[in-house]
Design a protein around this motif. Structure first.
Motif, mmCIF file in Angstrom:
data_model
loop_
_atom_site.group_PDB
_atom_site.id
_atom_site.type_symbol
_atom_site.label_atom_id
_atom_site.label_comp_id
_atom_site.label_asym_id
_atom_site.label_seq_id
_atom_site.Cartn_x
_atom_site.Cartn_y
_atom_site.Cartn_z
ATOM 1 N N HIS A 87 -61.601 -13.815 22.027
ATOM 2 C CA HIS A 87 -60.387 -13.402 22.731
ATOM 3 C C HIS A 87 -59.872 -14.489 23.677
ATOM 4 C CE1 HIS A 87 -59.760 -9.413 21.271
ATOM 5 N NE2 HIS A 87 -60.903 -8.929 21.701
ATOM 6 N N TYR A 88 -60.546 -15.623 23.739
ATOM 7 C CA TYR A 88 -60.126 -16.739 24.592
ATOM 8 C C TYR A 88 -59.460 -17.811 23.736
ATOM 9 C CZ TYR A 88 -62.715 -14.949 28.626
ATOM 10 O OH TYR A 88 -63.147 -14.185 29.684
ATOM 11 N N GLU A 89 -58.247 -18.184 24.097
ATOM 12 C CA GLU A 89 -57.523 -19.221 23.362
ATOM 13 C C GLU A 89 -58.288 -20.537 23.429
ATOM 14 O OE1 GLU A 89 -55.172 -21.463 21.176
ATOM 15 O OE2 GLU A 89 -54.919 -19.292 21.358
ATOM 16 N N ILE A 90 -58.503 -21.146 22.270
ATOM 17 C CA ILE A 90 -59.279 -22.381 22.195
ATOM 18 C C ILE A 90 -58.492 -23.550 22.765
ATOM 19 C CG2 ILE A 90 -60.430 -23.981 20.623
ATOM 20 C CD1 ILE A 90 -60.816 -21.619 18.703
ATOM 21 N N ARG A 91 -57.207 -23.615 22.437
ATOM 22 C CA ARG A 91 -56.383 -24.733 22.889
ATOM 23 C C ARG A 91 -56.001 -24.579 24.355
ATOM 24 N NH1 ARG A 91 -51.890 -23.841 18.378
ATOM 25 N NH2 ARG A 91 -52.278 -21.746 19.184
ATOM 26 N N THR A 92 -55.721 -25.708 24.997
ATOM 27 C CA THR A 92 -55.214 -25.663 26.363
ATOM 28 C C THR A 92 -53.892 -24.901 26.355
ATOM 29 O OG1 THR A 92 -56.272 -27.760 26.877
ATOM 30 C CG2 THR A 92 -54.437 -27.119 28.284
ATOM 31 N N PRO A 93 -53.676 -23.969 27.300
ATOM 32 C CA PRO A 93 -54.353 -23.805 28.587
ATOM 33 C C PRO A 93 -55.486 -22.791 28.604
ATOM 34 C CG PRO A 93 -52.375 -22.504 28.585
ATOM 35 C CD PRO A 93 -52.419 -23.173 27.248
ATOM 36 N N GLY A 94 -55.823 -22.146 27.500
ATOM 37 C CA GLY A 94 -57.002 -21.302 27.449
ATOM 38 C C GLY A 94 -56.851 -19.924 28.049
ATOM 39 N N TRP A 95 -55.703 -19.290 27.890
ATOM 40 C CA TRP A 95 -55.524 -17.908 28.356
ATOM 41 C C TRP A 95 -56.447 -16.970 27.575
ATOM 42 C CZ3 TRP A 95 -54.147 -15.135 24.113
ATOM 43 C CH2 TRP A 95 -53.507 -15.831 23.079
ATOM 44 N N ASN A 96 -56.649 -15.761 28.084
ATOM 45 C CA ASN A 96 -57.472 -14.799 27.367
ATOM 46 C C ASN A 96 -56.745 -13.468 27.224
ATOM 47 O OD1 ASN A 96 -58.542 -12.722 29.470
ATOM 48 N ND2 ASN A 96 -58.808 -14.706 30.476
ATOM 49 N N VAL A 97 -57.097 -12.744 26.187
ATOM 50 C CA VAL A 97 -56.410 -11.504 25.816
ATOM 51 C C VAL A 97 -56.521 -10.453 26.909
ATOM 52 C CG1 VAL A 97 -56.500 -9.533 24.231
ATOM 53 C CG2 VAL A 97 -56.569 -11.866 23.331
ATOM 54 N N ARG A 98 -57.698 -10.323 27.498
ATOM 55 C CA ARG A 98 -57.902 -9.269 28.497
ATOM 56 C C ARG A 98 -56.895 -9.391 29.645
ATOM 57 N NH1 ARG A 98 -62.674 -10.562 29.721
ATOM 58 N NH2 ARG A 98 -61.967 -12.086 31.236
ATOM 59 N N ASP A 99 -56.777 -10.570 30.225
ATOM 60 C CA ASP A 99 -55.900 -10.742 31.382
ATOM 61 C C ASP A 99 -54.423 -10.684 31.001
ATOM 62 O OD1 ASP A 99 -58.179 -10.971 32.801
ATOM 63 O OD2 ASP A 99 -57.990 -13.087 33.306
ATOM 64 N N VAL A 100 -54.074 -11.205 29.823
ATOM 65 C CA VAL A 100 -52.680 -11.126 29.383
ATOM 66 C C VAL A 100 -52.302 -9.669 29.115
ATOM 67 C CG1 VAL A 100 -51.019 -11.810 27.610
ATOM 68 C CG2 VAL A 100 -52.702 -13.458 28.418
ATOM 69 N N ALA A 101 -53.204 -8.912 28.498
ATOM 70 C CA ALA A 101 -52.931 -7.495 28.234
ATOM 71 C C ALA A 101 -52.771 -6.721 29.536
ATOM 72 C CB ALA A 101 -54.057 -6.893 27.397
ATOM 73 N N MET A 102 -53.572 -7.052 30.550
ATOM 74 C CA MET A 102 -53.437 -6.406 31.850
ATOM 75 C C MET A 102 -52.078 -6.717 32.468
ATOM 76 S SD MET A 102 -57.313 -7.089 33.209
ATOM 77 C CE MET A 102 -56.829 -6.997 34.927
ATOM 78 N N THR A 103 -51.674 -7.976 32.402
ATOM 79 C CA THR A 103 -50.365 -8.370 32.925
ATOM 80 C C THR A 103 -49.249 -7.633 32.206
ATOM 81 O OG1 THR A 103 -51.188 -10.580 33.490
ATOM 82 C CG2 THR A 103 -48.804 -10.331 33.285
ATOM 83 N N ARG A 104 -49.355 -7.546 30.890
ATOM 84 C CA ARG A 104 -48.306 -6.880 30.107
ATOM 85 C C ARG A 104 -48.257 -5.388 30.410
ATOM 86 N NH1 ARG A 104 -46.903 -7.680 23.638
ATOM 87 N NH2 ARG A 104 -44.933 -6.504 23.755
ATOM 88 N N SER A 105 -49.412 -4.762 30.568
ATOM 89 C CA SER A 105 -49.421 -3.321 30.839
ATOM 90 C C SER A 105 -48.768 -3.005 32.177
ATOM 91 C CB SER A 105 -50.851 -2.784 30.810
ATOM 92 O OG SER A 105 -51.587 -3.184 31.951
ATOM 93 N N ILE A 106 -48.930 -3.909 33.141
ATOM 94 C CA ILE A 106 -48.310 -3.706 34.459
ATOM 95 C C ILE A 106 -46.801 -3.877 34.365
ATOM 96 C CG2 ILE A 106 -48.114 -4.636 36.797
ATOM 97 C CD1 ILE A 106 -51.096 -5.411 36.568
ATOM 98 N N GLU A 107 -46.352 -4.948 33.732
ATOM 99 C CA GLU A 107 -44.929 -5.259 33.676
ATOM 100 C C GLU A 107 -44.155 -4.282 32.793
ATOM 101 O OE1 GLU A 107 -43.406 -7.505 35.608
ATOM 102 O OE2 GLU A 107 -45.414 -7.674 36.491
ATOM 103 N N GLU A 108 -44.758 -3.853 31.690
ATOM 104 C CA GLU A 108 -44.061 -2.956 30.758
ATOM 105 C C GLU A 108 -44.446 -1.493 30.964
ATOM 106 O OE1 GLU A 108 -43.794 -4.225 26.718
ATOM 107 O OE2 GLU A 108 -43.901 -6.356 27.239
ATOM 108 N N GLU A 109 -45.304 -1.243 31.952
ATOM 109 C CA GLU A 109 -45.691 0.119 32.304
ATOM 110 C C GLU A 109 -46.194 0.903 31.085
ATOM 111 O OE1 GLU A 109 -42.256 1.743 34.228
ATOM 112 O OE2 GLU A 109 -42.846 0.924 36.162
ATOM 113 N N CYS A 110 -47.075 0.262 30.313
ATOM 114 C CA CYS A 110 -47.647 0.928 29.147
ATOM 115 C C CYS A 110 -49.146 1.137 29.365
ATOM 116 C CB CYS A 110 -47.391 0.122 27.874
ATOM 117 S SG CYS A 110 -48.134 -1.519 27.875
ATOM 118 N N SER A 111 -49.729 1.990 28.548
ATOM 119 C CA SER A 111 -51.150 2.279 28.668
ATOM 120 C C SER A 111 -51.979 1.101 28.174
ATOM 121 C CB SER A 111 -51.509 3.529 27.862
ATOM 122 O OG SER A 111 -50.895 4.672 28.401
ATOM 123 N N LEU A 112 -53.154 0.953 28.773
ATOM 124 C CA LEU A 112 -54.074 -0.119 28.385
ATOM 125 C C LEU A 112 -55.468 0.485 28.258
ATOM 126 C CD1 LEU A 112 -54.902 -3.086 27.929
ATOM 127 C CD2 LEU A 112 -55.073 -3.307 30.422
#
Length: 623
Positions: free
Chosen positions: A254-279
């Motif tokens: 779930h961690y992006e190999i290429r720089t900058p190396g974001w991960n799914v867990r934190d991006v999904a958390m950010t998206r759930s907050i901004e779009e007010e959807c369930s996570l």
């Protein structure tokens, strides 16, 4: 006339002049794929009248930039611009929008969070264009009326039950009126989910390019969808997203190999907050980051009470299978196939002398290994083979195989149980399902074949190796492995670990409570300021610059440009001419550090210096 050269026409490219537009919003704000790190902001361009009807948010265009034509993506349109000397958009690359205002906002947030150029994120979020797919008529699907529940939680999956079955039951219980996005750690899990949801759209880099792009556009213009994908699918521009489900959120995949190396867990958390959807996170054992959020009550924790039959079997003299376990294996073989879990693949990952225990090394300094029972001992660095190996220290000619892999295990287990069918699943030889009525399956974690009735016995060999790896995540990775393998067993089967009898994993696994281990580890990490209680940033730079950079960072802290709580570790040499500095800062002060490092990168870029490699919250601090 003799000697006269033939007449040749000279071709020139006509420059399009910026004309006054009749549109009420003649200015486009764009991100430009400039390939230059410090040019990471948005730029304004004039929209020619003949392109005005097509140019909209998410449209890919071509623009003049620094004397060349480059791709850009439309962020918005406006009536005025504060930038002077605007140039017109050259052409529309595709009339099909590949992003929404919300998906672009998510990309912007991720770029800021991980100190990146937006186009570095965009390349992960949007697959390459396929012109033939663009020719279809892409229209927005019917609007969905759905009520967002805003549920955020972690669901611990039960033992003795295949993961996919548990996930399917949960998805079917949602009664979703909008779209559901399921994020899996790997393509194998995606394929298994697709069998359960044949109507789903798949977003996976392993798909053929045309199919992947077509599916991506279908998520952009569809509604009431089930979308299944690997990590880049977290950016899918779904307009009616109701629920995000993340499976095995602690997986390294779930961690992006290429720089900058974001991960799914934190991006999904950010998206759930901004779009007010369930996570919803689903797995057998939460990562340390999720365990912390459960303690903070940011995530609810859902788990039913279970009891698992677990036993430990300690070794007495280095044997692979303790003698007490032999009778358990023989009895289980009469009931059905047995699963053995090996820590590593291959035959022997290291060699020592059986007499003096000196580590065997090649003359070049490289590590010696043995690839198979019939192969000679060889060097991993220079590939030199030692047909007649002898210890450089005591001259003994008897090697001892250290860190034995699944191939060696298969050899030893086959000798211990003659006549039994031995099947291996690891490395490049992975099979998804075991269909025999009995036999022995030897697999590495991540390559375990499913046996539908459940294995009659599951044995984790050399279990201490899983817990004794050197990186910070070794304990949580080993916990997840131990809890996960219980799902492959029959409901009456024993889970046997070849490990010390007093190891705490035995009690946690038998009670089906990973918190018995994770809570203690969280307390230890909190006391010393390690993740998940701090934001960790690794910065790799040439060794000649490392000391000067560290002094600069310490000076920024002393001057108040960085919080006084920032700690710097290193520089430590990674390899020849490259060193690493690790920065640790409390989470609440993390963005200040990231912003300063981003500005450092921008200045290096403007000065035409080679960029450092920055990874924010990497999977491991030591790799």
């Amino acid at each position: 006339m003799a000697g006269t050269r033939p007449l040749k026409l000279r071709s020139e490219v006509a420059v399009r002049r910026a004309e006054k537009s009749s549109s009420q919003r003649p200015i486009a704000q764009v991100w430009v794929d400039s390939g230059v790190f410090h040019l990471d902001g948005s730029f304004d361009y004039l929209i020619p009248d003949d392109l005005s009807a097509v140019v909209d948010v998410g449209i890919r265009v071509q623009v003049p930039f620094n004397g060349r034509e480059v791709e850009a993506i439309i962020l918005s349109r406006s009536a005025e611009s504060v930038q002077g000397g605007l140039k017109p958009i050259s052409k529309v690359v595709s009339p099909v929008s590949v992003a929404t205002t919300r998906s672009l906002a998510l990309i912007a947030q991720v770029a800021a969070r991980w100190s990146a150029h937006p186009y570095d994120i965009l390349r992960s979020a949007i697959p390459p264009r396929v012109a033939s797919v663009d020719k279809f008529s892409w229209l927005d699907g019917p609007s969905s009326n759905f009520k967002k529940q805003k549920v955020r939680g972690y669901i611990q999956l039960p033992p003795y039950q295949p993961q996919i079955k548990a996930v399917v039951e949960h998805i079917n219980s949602l009664n979703a009126t909008g779209s559901v996005l399921i994020l899996a750690p790997d393509s194998r899990t995606v394929s298994e989910l697709l069998i359960a949801f044949p109507q789903a759209l798949v977003l996976d880099s392993d798909l053929p390019r045309q199919e992947r792009y077509r599916n991506f556009l279908s998520t952009r213009y569809g509604s009431k969808l089930i979308v299944i994908g690997t990590r880049s699918a977290v950016f899918a521009p779904i307009t009616d997203l109701e629920t995000i489900v993340v499976l095995d959120e602690g997986s390294e995949h779930h961690y992006e190999i290429r720089t900058p190396g974001w991960n799914v867990r934190d991006v999904a958390m950010t998206r759930s907050i901004e779009e007010e959807c369930s996570l919803v996170f689903m797995g057998y054992c939460p990562s340390s980051e999720v365990a912390r959020l459960i303690e903070l009550k940011w995530l609810t924790y859902s788990c039913q009470s279970h009891k698992v039959l677990v036993q430990s079997f300690d070794k007495s003299s280095g044997e692979l299978i303790p003698s007490r376990l032999i009778s358990k294996i023989r009895a289980a073989l009469k009931q059905g196939p047995i699963l053995f879990i090996a820590p590593t693949k291959g035959y022997a990952q290291a060699i020592t002398c059986s007499k003096c225990r000196n580590i065997a090394r090649c003359e070049c300094g490289g590590k010696l290994i043995q690839k198979s029972a019939t192969a000679a001992i060889s060097c991993v660095t220079c590939s030199r083979e030692y047909a007649q190996w002898a210890c450089a220290w005591c001259k003994s000619q008897t090697p001892f195989l250290l860190r034995r892999g699944s191939d060696r295990f298969a050899f030893e287990i086959g000798a211990a149980f003659p006549g039994e069918q031995i099947s291996q699943s690891s490395g490049d030889l992975i099979f998804a399902e075991y269909k025999g009525q009995r036999g022995i399956v030897i697999a590495t974690f991540g390559a375990i074949p499913i046996y539908q009735p459940g294995y009659s016995l599951v044995v984790i060999l050399e279990a201490q190796q899983f817990f004794s790896q050197s990186d910070l995540r070794a304990q949580e990775r080993a916990r997840e492995m131990a809890f996960h393998v219980a799902s492959f067993a029959h409901k009456d089967a024993l889970i046997a670990l070849v490990i010390a009898t007093d190891h705490p994993i035995i009690g946690a696994l038998s009670a089906w409570k990973p918190a018995l281990l994770s809570q203690r580890e969280l307390r230890e990490r909190s006391e010393v300021g390690l993740p998940p209680y701090s934001r960790a940033v690794t910065l790799d730079i040439t060794t000649s610059e490392a000391a000067q950079l560290l002094r600069g960072l310490e000076q920024a802290r002393d001057d108040g440009r960085l919080p006084p709580t920032v700690k710097f570790l290193g520089p430590s040499e990674l390899r020849s001419s490259l060193s690493r500095i690790v920065s640790l800062v409390p989470i609440e002060d993390g963005q200040i550090l990231i912003s300063l490092l981003h500005e450092f990168q921008r200045r290096r870029s403007a000065s035409k210096k080679v960029l450092s490699s920055i990874r924010v919250d990497p999977y491991s601090l030591s790799r």
